[in-house]
Design a protein around this motif. Structure first.
Motif, mmCIF file in Angstrom:
data_model
loop_
_atom_site.group_PDB
_atom_site.id
_atom_site.type_symbol
_atom_site.label_atom_id
_atom_site.label_comp_id
_atom_site.label_asym_id
_atom_site.label_seq_id
_atom_site.Cartn_x
_atom_site.Cartn_y
_atom_site.Cartn_z
ATOM 1 N N PHE A 196 0.849 -1.181 0.000
ATOM 2 C CA PHE A 196 0.000 0.000 0.000
ATOM 3 C C PHE A 196 0.886 1.233 0.000
ATOM 4 C CE2 PHE A 196 -1.539 3.383 2.875
ATOM 5 C CZ PHE A 196 -2.591 3.868 2.104
ATOM 6 N N ARG A 197 0.538 2.182 -0.853
ATOM 7 C CA ARG A 197 1.258 3.453 -0.885
ATOM 8 C C ARG A 197 0.225 4.577 -0.824
ATOM 9 N NH1 ARG A 197 5.822 4.599 -5.277
ATOM 10 N NH2 ARG A 197 6.854 3.103 -3.904
ATOM 11 N N PRO A 198 0.295 5.430 0.184
ATOM 12 C CA PRO A 198 -0.676 6.518 0.291
ATOM 13 C C PRO A 198 -0.622 7.437 -0.927
ATOM 14 C CG PRO A 198 0.564 6.273 2.336
ATOM 15 C CD PRO A 198 1.258 5.430 1.310
ATOM 16 N N VAL A 199 -1.780 7.940 -1.319
ATOM 17 C CA VAL A 199 -1.858 8.901 -2.406
ATOM 18 C C VAL A 199 -2.154 10.275 -1.810
ATOM 19 C CG1 VAL A 199 -2.624 7.191 -4.077
ATOM 20 C CG2 VAL A 199 -4.323 8.441 -2.738
ATOM 21 N N VAL A 200 -1.854 11.298 -2.550
ATOM 22 C CA VAL A 200 -2.089 12.649 -2.060
ATOM 23 C C VAL A 200 -3.581 12.835 -1.772
ATOM 24 C CG1 VAL A 200 -2.002 15.099 -2.652
ATOM 25 C CG2 VAL A 200 -0.092 13.597 -3.260
ATOM 26 N N GLY A 201 -3.879 13.340 -0.592
ATOM 27 C CA GLY A 201 -5.261 13.511 -0.168
ATOM 28 C C GLY A 201 -5.497 12.820 1.164
ATOM 29 N N LYS A 202 -6.739 12.399 1.382
ATOM 30 C CA LYS A 202 -7.114 11.754 2.643
ATOM 31 C C LYS A 202 -7.567 10.325 2.400
ATOM 32 C CE LYS A 202 -8.440 16.077 4.937
ATOM 33 N NZ LYS A 202 -7.341 16.040 5.924
ATOM 34 N N GLU A 203 -7.127 9.428 3.266
ATOM 35 C CA GLU A 203 -7.509 8.020 3.204
ATOM 36 C C GLU A 203 -7.685 7.500 4.620
ATOM 37 O OE1 GLU A 203 -5.184 5.807 -0.223
ATOM 38 O OE2 GLU A 203 -3.854 7.256 0.733
ATOM 39 N N THR A 204 -8.367 6.369 4.716
ATOM 40 C CA THR A 204 -8.545 5.733 6.018
ATOM 41 C C THR A 204 -8.103 4.277 5.920
ATOM 42 O OG1 THR A 204 -10.439 7.167 6.536
ATOM 43 C CG2 THR A 204 -10.184 5.175 7.858
ATOM 44 N N VAL A 205 -7.284 3.862 6.854
ATOM 45 C CA VAL A 205 -6.806 2.475 6.886
ATOM 46 C C VAL A 205 -7.051 1.890 8.271
ATOM 47 C CG1 VAL A 205 -5.033 2.981 5.165
ATOM 48 C CG2 VAL A 205 -4.450 3.056 7.602
ATOM 49 N N ARG A 206 -6.872 0.606 8.370
ATOM 50 C CA ARG A 206 -6.978 -0.067 9.664
ATOM 51 C C ARG A 206 -5.779 -0.991 9.808
ATOM 52 N NH1 ARG A 206 -11.317 -0.649 13.154
ATOM 53 N NH2 ARG A 206 -10.817 -2.075 14.881
ATOM 54 N N VAL A 207 -5.015 -0.833 10.882
ATOM 55 C CA VAL A 207 -3.893 -1.722 11.146
ATOM 56 C C VAL A 207 -4.448 -3.035 11.680
ATOM 57 C CG1 VAL A 207 -1.744 -2.072 12.412
ATOM 58 C CG2 VAL A 207 -2.381 0.225 11.650
ATOM 59 N N VAL A 208 -4.078 -4.131 11.040
ATOM 60 C CA VAL A 208 -4.590 -5.456 11.388
ATOM 61 C C VAL A 208 -3.572 -6.178 12.269
ATOM 62 C CG1 VAL A 208 -5.417 -7.650 10.431
ATOM 63 C CG2 VAL A 208 -5.795 -5.513 9.179
ATOM 64 N N PRO A 209 -4.022 -6.911 13.294
ATOM 65 C CA PRO A 209 -3.078 -7.706 14.082
ATOM 66 C C PRO A 209 -2.254 -8.619 13.179
ATOM 67 C CG PRO A 209 -5.228 -7.694 15.134
ATOM 68 C CD PRO A 209 -5.408 -7.045 13.785
ATOM 69 N N SER A 210 -0.965 -8.648 13.414
ATOM 70 C CA SER A 210 -0.078 -9.436 12.565
ATOM 71 C C SER A 210 -0.270 -10.931 12.801
ATOM 72 C CB SER A 210 1.380 -9.061 12.846
ATOM 73 O OG SER A 210 2.266 -9.951 12.214
ATOM 74 N N LYS A 211 -0.327 -11.674 11.711
ATOM 75 C CA LYS A 211 -0.458 -13.127 11.820
ATOM 76 C C LYS A 211 0.764 -13.743 12.479
ATOM 77 C CE LYS A 211 -0.950 -17.305 8.999
ATOM 78 N NZ LYS A 211 -1.092 -17.842 7.612
ATOM 79 N N THR A 212 1.950 -13.229 12.173
ATOM 80 C CA THR A 212 3.186 -13.808 12.699
ATOM 81 C C THR A 212 3.482 -13.364 14.130
ATOM 82 O OG1 THR A 212 4.462 -12.006 11.692
ATOM 83 C CG2 THR A 212 4.204 -14.034 10.409
ATOM 84 N N ASN A 213 2.953 -12.191 14.525
ATOM 85 C CA ASN A 213 3.189 -11.689 15.882
ATOM 86 C C ASN A 213 1.995 -10.832 16.309
ATOM 87 O OD1 ASN A 213 4.174 -10.865 18.329
ATOM 88 N ND2 ASN A 213 5.876 -9.676 17.510
ATOM 89 N N PRO A 214 0.912 -11.462 16.784
ATOM 90 C CA PRO A 214 -0.311 -10.736 17.122
ATOM 91 C C PRO A 214 -0.117 -9.644 18.164
ATOM 92 C CG PRO A 214 -0.719 -13.103 17.054
ATOM 93 C CD PRO A 214 0.763 -12.923 16.980
ATOM 94 N N SER A 215 0.925 -9.751 18.997
ATOM 95 C CA SER A 215 1.139 -8.763 20.052
ATOM 96 C C SER A 215 1.869 -7.521 19.565
ATOM 97 C CB SER A 215 1.924 -9.391 21.212
ATOM 98 O OG SER A 215 3.223 -9.775 20.780
ATOM 99 N N TYR A 216 2.438 -7.585 18.339
ATOM 100 C CA TYR A 216 3.185 -6.435 17.819
ATOM 101 C C TYR A 216 3.040 -6.412 16.301
ATOM 102 C CZ TYR A 216 6.736 -2.763 17.924
ATOM 103 O OH TYR A 216 7.388 -1.555 17.835
#
Length: 286
Positions: free
Chosen positions: A33-53
């Motif tokens: 994913f690469r942000p484009v100029v303007g406004k966007e909304t994302v959600r950080v998902v718990p990592s499959k390999t390290n759910p705590s970080y």
């Protein structure tokens, strides 16, 4: 002009580029994913390999030898010849060695698994960012009013604002991050949530794991370009130890020697990584 021939050749180029992306089936997958100029909304998902970080830090080398970008073997806990070489450079008191060491230091990039709101059907992607955005993410997590924004039930979306070069005054875009005021679920569909948690690109698997010898070969090419003056790569002229100085590190003067031919550049470079070397304190051929 034969348009069919043009189309066929263009298809050949596209196929070659897709294969070079590292996918065994030749299909190009949009992992990033690469942000484009303007406004966007994302959600950080718990990592499959390290759910705590959710963040993965990796080291990369840029422009060393023939390879534009190389992931450091240290990412996988392997020995790295460039890292060893830099360590030797910094054990000397020569300013040129220190400048070269700085140039050879790896760049740290951080990856986070995210989904783009409005594009959830594209699945989890990796967002690669630098230290400033990384610190913003850490500060948000440390803010008691924000909390765990990766929580699949009571987490928060992240709002991005990206400005272009006309604002930054550089050739790069700049993205700032801020937590959404509302607490939301990752998805209301249990099957979707399960898929997002299980189907994730892993940066440690996406990037090629170069061998020690491959890295060493490219370092050698970087240090000894083909258009270099013919002859031995360097001639060492170590100076005596200064027993009155605060440091016991010997200094050395080096110059290009075109008169010697007994030892090749490759042999001399290989000596730096020989297991039979006397110690890590040996002067470097610079």
């Amino acid at each position: 002009m034969d348009l069919n021939a043009i189309k066929q050749r263009l298809n050949d180029f596209n196929t070659q580029n897709e294969k070079r992306s590292g996918n065994s089936n030749g299909e190009k997958k949009n992992y990033f994913f690469r942000p484009v100029v303007g406004k966007e909304t994302v959600r950080v998902v718990p990592s499959k390999t390290n759910p705590s970080y959710p963040f993965t830090e990796m080291k990369f080398y840029y422009g060393i030898g023939d390879i534009k970008v190389m992931a450091s073997p240290a990412n996988w806990g392997d020995k790295c010849p460039i890292e060893e070489f830099v360590k030797q450079l910094r054990q000397t008191s020569d300013s040129e060695n220190w400048r070269l060491a700085k140039k050879l230091d790896p760049k740290v990039r951080t990856f986070a698994p995210i989904i783009v709101r409005g594009q959830e059907d594209e699945g989890v992607k990796l967002w690669q960012f630098g230290s400033m955005v990384y610190q913003d993410f850490l500060n948000m997590a440390d803010d008691g009013e924000v909390g765990d924004y990766t929580d699949i039930v009571e987490g928060r979306d992240i709002k991005l604002t990206t400005v272009g070069p006309e604002v930054t005054g550089t050739s790069y875009n700049k993205t700032t991050v801020a937590p959404s005021m509302k607490v939301t679920t990752l998805s209301n569909d249990e099957a979707v949530v399960k898929n997002l948690l299980e189907e994730q690109p892993d940066p440690m698997s996406i990037f090629k794991r170069y061998s020690y010898e491959e890295i060493k070969t490219n370092l050698a090419k970087f240090l000894s370009p083909e258009d270099e003056t013919e002859g031995d790569i360097i001639s060492e002229a170590p100076q005596p130890f200064d027993t009155d100085a605060k440091s016991s590190t010997p200094s050395a003067n080096y110059s290009l020697d075109t008169s010697k031919s007994k030892q090749s550049k490759t042999d001399k470079f290989d000596d730096l990584f020989s297991d039979d070397s006397e110690s890590d304190d040996n002067d470097l051929p610079f």
